[in-house]
Design a protein around this motif. Sequence first.
Motif, PDB file in Angstrom:
ATOM      1  N   TYR A   1       0.809  -1.215   0.000  1.00 40.45           N
ATOM      2  CA  TYR A   1       0.000   0.000   0.000  1.00 40.45           C
ATOM      3  C   TYR A   1       0.842   1.265   0.000  1.00 40.45           C
ATOM      4  O   TYR A   1       0.362   2.317  -0.412  1.00 40.45           O
ATOM      5  CB  TYR A   1      -0.979  -0.004   1.187  1.00 40.45           C
ATOM      6  N   GLU A   2       2.099   1.159   0.410  1.00 38.10           N
ATOM      7  CA  GLU A   2       2.993   2.316   0.376  1.00 38.10           C
ATOM      8  C   GLU A   2       3.118   2.846  -1.051  1.00 38.10           C
ATOM      9  O   GLU A   2       3.064   4.047  -1.280  1.00 38.10           O
ATOM     10  CB  GLU A   2       4.368   1.931   0.917  1.00 38.10           C
ATOM     11  N   SER A   3       3.261   1.946  -2.000  1.00 35.32           N
ATOM     12  CA  SER A   3       3.451   2.379  -3.393  1.00 35.32           C
ATOM     13  C   SER A   3       2.140   2.710  -4.095  1.00 35.32           C
ATOM     14  O   SER A   3       2.154   3.288  -5.175  1.00 35.32           O
ATOM     15  CB  SER A   3       4.203   1.306  -4.181  1.00 35.32           C
ATOM     16  N   LEU A   4       1.014   2.370  -3.469  1.00 33.01           N
ATOM     17  CA  LEU A   4      -0.279   2.648  -4.082  1.00 33.01           C
ATOM     18  C   LEU A   4      -0.945   3.900  -3.537  1.00 33.01           C
ATOM     19  O   LEU A   4      -1.871   4.432  -4.143  1.00 33.01           O
ATOM     20  CB  LEU A   4      -1.219   1.451  -3.880  1.00 33.01           C
ATOM     21  N   ALA A   5      -0.499   4.361  -2.374  1.00 32.96           N
ATOM     22  CA  ALA A   5      -1.129   5.495  -1.708  1.00 32.96           C
ATOM     23  C   ALA A   5      -1.064   6.749  -2.571  1.00 32.96           C
ATOM     24  O   ALA A   5      -0.081   7.006  -3.256  1.00 32.96           O
ATOM     25  CB  ALA A   5      -0.471   5.744  -0.361  1.00 32.96           C
TER      26      ALA A   5
END
Length: 160
Positions: free
Chosen positions: A60-64
């Motif tokens: 989710y870090e890269s999707l936020a």
Amino acid sequence: MRGNIFSQPFIISNLISLLILIIVLAKPIFGRMLISLIFIAAAIINTVVAITNPDVYKVYESLAALPVYEDFIRGPFSLHITTYVIIIAAGQLMIGLGLAMKGMYESIALVGAIIFLLAIAPLGAGSSFPCTVILALACGILLREEKRKSWFTLFLRLNY
């Protein structure tokens, strides 16, 4: 917003959220039960995944869509993933069970659902944005309907 917004899961979840919104407008009780089941299922799935494979949530870090979410996921969240996700899952379970009830519990659960759904919207493609906003709208419609019924019932009691 990063992430693949054309993936099948992304498209399906957004189509389902639109379908649930339509169901809420046509058959509010059925729509509320569907949202309840979604929250209960999410609680179960998140608990199992948090215990068995917590590193999955680092994606989710890269999707936020917001840097503050990226920083939180990269920082405190990554150090205590299982704890955070189990706390989130407990909230999801309480919302799901509250939506299955009537009266005050239903209203509290609807407010909780709206807050939760809008809070995860900045996860961008990770939350299938705008799926969560559409579901928050459906919960808002249910809450308005619940408040209207409450006032109508109170009005009937006072006049008879």
